[in-house]
Enzyme design. Structure first.
Site, PDB file in Angstrom:
ATOM      1  N   CYS A   1      -1.510   9.490   3.296  1.00 31.47           N
ATOM      2  CA  CYS A   1      -1.546   9.070   1.890  1.00 31.47           C
ATOM      3  C   CYS A   1      -2.844   9.517   1.251  1.00 31.47           C
ATOM      4  CB  CYS A   1      -1.389   7.564   1.798  1.00 31.47           C
ATOM      5  SG  CYS A   1      -2.597   6.690   2.780  1.00 31.47           S
TER       6      CYS A   1
ATOM      7  N   GLU B   1       0.866  -1.182   0.000  1.00 24.13           N
ATOM      8  CA  GLU B   1       0.000   0.000   0.000  1.00 24.13           C
ATOM      9  C   GLU B   1       0.897   1.226   0.000  1.00 24.13           C
ATOM     10  OE1 GLU B   1      -3.362   0.014  -0.569  1.00 24.13           O
ATOM     11  OE2 GLU B   1      -2.688  -1.991  -1.075  1.00 24.13           O
TER      12      GLU B   1
HETATM   13  N1  LIG Z   1      -1.634   3.474   0.937  1.00 24.19           N
HETATM   14  C1  LIG Z   1      -1.621   3.468   2.248  1.00 24.19           C
HETATM   15  O1  LIG Z   1      -2.439   2.834   2.904  1.00 24.19           O
HETATM   16  C2  LIG Z   1      -0.582   4.264   2.975  1.00 24.19           C
HETATM   17  C3  LIG Z   1      -0.718   4.478   4.337  1.00 24.19           C
HETATM   18  C4  LIG Z   1       0.254   5.210   5.009  1.00 24.19           C
HETATM   19  C5  LIG Z   1       1.325   5.740   4.328  1.00 24.19           C
HETATM   20  N2  LIG Z   1       1.413   5.538   2.989  1.00 24.19           N
HETATM   21  C6  LIG Z   1       2.534   6.123   2.250  1.00 24.19           C
HETATM   22  O2  LIG Z   1       3.723   5.967   3.009  1.00 24.19           O
HETATM   23  C7  LIG Z   1       4.639   7.012   2.721  1.00 24.19           C
HETATM   24  C8  LIG Z   1       5.110   7.642   4.013  1.00 24.19           C
HETATM   25  O3  LIG Z   1       5.631   6.666   4.859  1.00 24.19           O
HETATM   26  P1  LIG Z   1       7.185   6.405   5.037  1.00 24.19           P
HETATM   27  O4  LIG Z   1       7.925   7.682   4.861  1.00 24.19           O
HETATM   28  O5  LIG Z   1       7.338   5.668   6.322  1.00 24.19           O
HETATM   29  O6  LIG Z   1       7.493   5.467   3.796  1.00 24.19           O
HETATM   30  P2  LIG Z   1       8.859   4.711   3.452  1.00 24.19           P
HETATM   31  O7  LIG Z   1       8.605   3.957   2.207  1.00 24.19           O
HETATM   32  O8  LIG Z   1      10.014   5.603   3.508  1.00 24.19           O
HETATM   33  O9  LIG Z   1       9.037   3.681   4.668  1.00 24.19           O
HETATM   34  C9  LIG Z   1       8.070   2.692   4.958  1.00 24.19           C
HETATM   35  C10 LIG Z   1       8.744   1.547   5.677  1.00 24.19           C
HETATM   36  O10 LIG Z   1       9.649   0.911   4.786  1.00 24.19           O
HETATM   37  C11 LIG Z   1      10.900   0.722   5.422  1.00 24.19           C
HETATM   38  N3  LIG Z   1      11.966   0.599   4.424  1.00 24.19           N
HETATM   39  C12 LIG Z   1      12.778   1.570   3.932  1.00 24.19           C
HETATM   40  N4  LIG Z   1      13.637   1.040   3.025  1.00 24.19           N
HETATM   41  C13 LIG Z   1      13.351  -0.280   2.935  1.00 24.19           C
HETATM   42  C14 LIG Z   1      13.864  -1.372   2.179  1.00 24.19           C
HETATM   43  N5  LIG Z   1      14.853  -1.210   1.300  1.00 24.19           N
HETATM   44  N6  LIG Z   1      13.343  -2.598   2.361  1.00 24.19           N
HETATM   45  C15 LIG Z   1      12.325  -2.787   3.226  1.00 24.19           C
HETATM   46  N7  LIG Z   1      11.778  -1.794   3.973  1.00 24.19           N
HETATM   47  C16 LIG Z   1      12.286  -0.565   3.840  1.00 24.19           C
HETATM   48  C17 LIG Z   1      10.986   1.932   6.332  1.00 24.19           C
HETATM   49  O11 LIG Z   1      11.962   1.752   7.321  1.00 24.19           O
HETATM   50  C18 LIG Z   1       9.571   1.968   6.882  1.00 24.19           C
HETATM   51  O12 LIG Z   1       9.418   1.022   7.913  1.00 24.19           O
HETATM   52  C19 LIG Z   1       3.875   7.987   1.846  1.00 24.19           C
HETATM   53  O13 LIG Z   1       4.231   7.762   0.509  1.00 24.19           O
HETATM   54  C20 LIG Z   1       2.418   7.595   2.089  1.00 24.19           C
HETATM   55  O14 LIG Z   1       1.565   7.965   1.037  1.00 24.19           O
HETATM   56  C21 LIG Z   1       0.506   4.804   2.304  1.00 24.19           C
HETATM   57  N1  LIG Z   2      -6.631   5.553   6.134  1.00 22.84           N
HETATM   58  C1  LIG Z   2      -6.253   6.936   6.272  1.00 22.84           C
HETATM   59  C2  LIG Z   2      -4.997   7.249   5.533  1.00 22.84           C
HETATM   60  C3  LIG Z   2      -3.834   6.320   5.765  1.00 22.84           C
HETATM   61  C4  LIG Z   2      -2.627   6.805   5.042  1.00 22.84           C
HETATM   62  O1  LIG Z   2      -1.859   7.598   5.402  1.00 22.84           O
HETATM   63  C5  LIG Z   2      -7.353   7.843   5.756  1.00 22.84           C
HETATM   64  O2  LIG Z   2      -8.332   7.356   5.216  1.00 22.84           O
HETATM   65  O3  LIG Z   2      -7.220   9.049   5.897  1.00 22.84           O
END
Ligand SMILES: NC(=O)c1ccc[n+]([C@@H]2O[C@H](COP(=O)([O-])OP(=O)(O)OC[C@H]3O[C@@H](n4cnc5c(N)ncnc54)[C@H](O)[C@@H]3O)[C@@H](O)[C@H]2O)c1
Ligand SMILES: N[C@@H](CCC=O)C(=O)O
Length: 514
Positions: A319, A285
């Site tokens: 996100c 995600e």
């Molecule tokens: N779609 C969703 O449900 C959702 C929800 C929350 C956040 N997000 C997205 O997450 C991002 C923000 O979160 P973030 O800054 O923590 O994201 P990120 O991708 O930097 O990190 C996410 C996780 O991945 C780990 N990670 C980093 N490098 C890695 C590797 N090479 N292998 C495995 N794991 C690794 C990080 O340590 C962390 O635990 C934004 O892009 C946001 O849109 C999406």
């Molecule tokens: N589930 C949350 C977003 C999670 C991602 O950052 C929302 O619906 O706002």
């Protein structure tokens, strides 16, 4: 068992709730700065190498120092999780569900403490932290009930003299990799979905928010989760993350985070390594570039309020945040003027003070990235609110609005993940939907309109995993609005939805001749 209902949000206008939160903040302040171990098979292991978690509103304040896993420790954790799978996969689904019900009860009793920790560790304002904790409780309550529904599989037909069954069995060891922005809800939800379905877990929390994750593991232990079922292995994404993603005994990966890391994991997981006897499953995600479309028939006050709330709640670090608005040309000037006015009224600062609407962004890298996008925005469009930042004490960026952008401007295309919203004009509703769809993402969106035909048109043509009408585009509720996106927003796994748990299991058919 009582039917599922989502956890109510706390009303902080009530004096008793305000007091309770202030006490919770004091409680959390009482344990700041401690050292935390990693946990493998229930064993606490302190390492010298630590992740230092600090308060993004006050860089000097250390939330905790959490032991980092090395590759050797990650390997040890994998062995333990692999062995524990042999017993945990046979634990009754009722037992596994009960661990979640009990954990929900424990978190509910300590709700403000968890939220206060999120205020300190993730920089969440009270209401946002409260919603994060509530969502974590919802995941526990909802997935426990879902497992009880799925425990006997799905009905299939049998012919005379034949007994057929279709059951779900667990997959194996899952690597759960969680983000910092829903440091409690997403970390807890992705972990318990994997464990309630009978898998064992290696949890790698986000490096900026490991303390709240540690506290949650304690809750699972108190709730009766056997040792080795969830192993807590904080560490560097590049070192421990890649190692576990590549590991031949990893059966599935449940990742939530950025597009960059998600696609990296997806690619690496696709390679069959030596000793591997399955194709890894990946739940990924990822990011969003979420649009609110304002039609010419819209309630314009509702439109402006929805844009501002969805863009700047938790400083746009969701996100689901509204990072772009597409407004019908007939109402453009009026809506833009109101968005400007509302944005300039917003307060930002230390989120421990509930008078602030929003707090800091997560860290220096994020601050720098957002500020550089604001510079790009000034070139591409017209800055009408915000634009300033200050990272001397914490990482504060003013809620920022950039209007008059072209639909393909960088500000309208890239996920900035901060308090910045871009605005563009559309000639008509068809064009507005076209612009809404013109990114690589497809996570959330909203349409503000009173035109029923336009609602139906958007339902068909606006390509977003979570589409809302006449409200903002954030705040999905577990069990009510299953959450997940299309295209580069990920695998559309719909967390908090009725088919989410099946992603952590495989279907087994048995047929007995009678
Ligand atoms: N779609 C969703 O449900 C959702 C929800 C929350 C956040 N997000 C997205 O997450 C991002 C923000 O979160 P973030 O800054 O923590 O994201 P990120 O991708 O930097 O990190 C996410 C996780 O991945 C780990 N990670 C980093 N490098 C890695 C590797 N090479 N292998 C495995 N794991 C690794 C990080 O340590 C962390 O635990 C934004 O892009 C946001 O849109 C999406
Ligand atoms: N589930 C949350 C977003 C999670 C991602 O950052 C929302 O619906 O706002």
């Amino acid at each position: 068992m009582i039917p599922y209902k989502h956890e109510p949000f706390t009303d902080f206008t009530l004096e008793e709730n305000k007091k309770a939160y202030e006490e919770a903040l004091k409680k959390v302040e009482g344990y700041l700065g401690q050292d935390y171990p990693l946990i493998i098979g229930g064993e606490r292991i302190m390492t010298d190498d630590k992740l230092v978690s600090t308060n993004p509103a006050n860089k000097e304040e250390v939330i905790g120092r959490v032991s980092k896993a090395s590759r050797d420790l990650a390997e040890k954790a994998m062995k333990v999780a692999d062995e524990t799978f042999n017993t945990w996969r046979k634990a009754k689904p009722e037992f596994r569900a009960d661990v979640l019900f009990k954990a929900a009860a424990i978190v509910r009793r300590r709700k403000h403490e968890f939220s206060a920790l999120l205020t300190k560790e993730a920089g969440k304002p009270w209401n946002e932290a409260d919603a994060d904790t509530a969502e974590g409780i919802d995941f526990l309550e909802y997935y426990a009930r879902q497992m009880l529904k799925l425990k006997d599989g799905m009905p299939v037909e049998s012919r005379p003299g034949e007994y057929n069954r279709f059951d779900y069995i667990p997959l194996g060891v899952g690597v759960v990799i969680s983000p910092w922005n829903f440091a409690f809800a997403i970390m807890a939800g992705t972990t318990v979905a994997a464990l309630v379905t009978g898998n064992t877990v290696l949890l790698k929390p986000a490096s900026t928010t490991p303390v709240v994750a540690y506290k949650f593991i304690e809750v699972l232990e108190e709730a009766g989760m056997p040792a080795g079922v969830v192993n807590f292995i904080p560490g560097s994404g590049a070192e421990v993350g890649d190692y576990l993603v590549d590991h031949p005994r990893t059966r599935f990966i449940s990742f939530t985070g950025s597009r960059e890391i998600g696609t990296r994991i997806y690619e690496r997981a696709g390679k069959v390594n030596e000793g591997q006897i399955w194709l890894k499953r990946v739940i990924a995600e990822m990011g969003g570039k979420d649009t609110i479309v304002v039609d010419n028939t819209a309630d314009l006050e509702l439109a402006a309020q929805s844009i501002v709330k969805s863009a700047f709640g938790f400083s746009g670090q969701k996100c689901s945040a509204c990072s772009r608005a597409v407004i019908h040309e007939e109402v453009y000037d009026e809506v833009v003027a109101r968005v400007e006015e509302l944005t300039k009224e917003l307060t930002y600062g230390d989120p421990s003070d509930n008078a602030n609407f929003t707090g800091p962004v997560i860290d220096q890298a994020s601050f720098d990235k957002i500020m550089s996008y604001i510079e790009i925005g000034k070139e591409e469009g017209r800055l009408i609110a915000g634009g300033e930042g200050d990272s001397s004490k914490g990482f504060f960026v003013a809620p920022t609005v950039i209007a008059d952008l072209a639909p393909d401007a960088k500000i309208m295309q890239d996920e900035i993940f901060g308090p910045v919203v871009g605005i563009t004009k559309a000639k008509n509703f068809d064009e507005a939907i076209e612009i809404a769809n013109n990114t690589d993402y497809g996570l959330t969106g909203a349409v503000i309109t009173t035109n029923r035909e336009h609602i139906e048109q958007a339902r068909e043509d606006f390509h977003a995993g979570n589409l809302y009408f006449n409200r903002g585009c954030t705040g999905a509720i577990v069990g009510y609005q299953p959450f997940g996106g299309f295209n580069m927003s990920g695998t559309d796994s719909k967390a908090g939805g009725p088919d989410y748990l099946q992603l952590h299991m495989q279907g087994k058919t048995t047929s007995e001749t009678l």
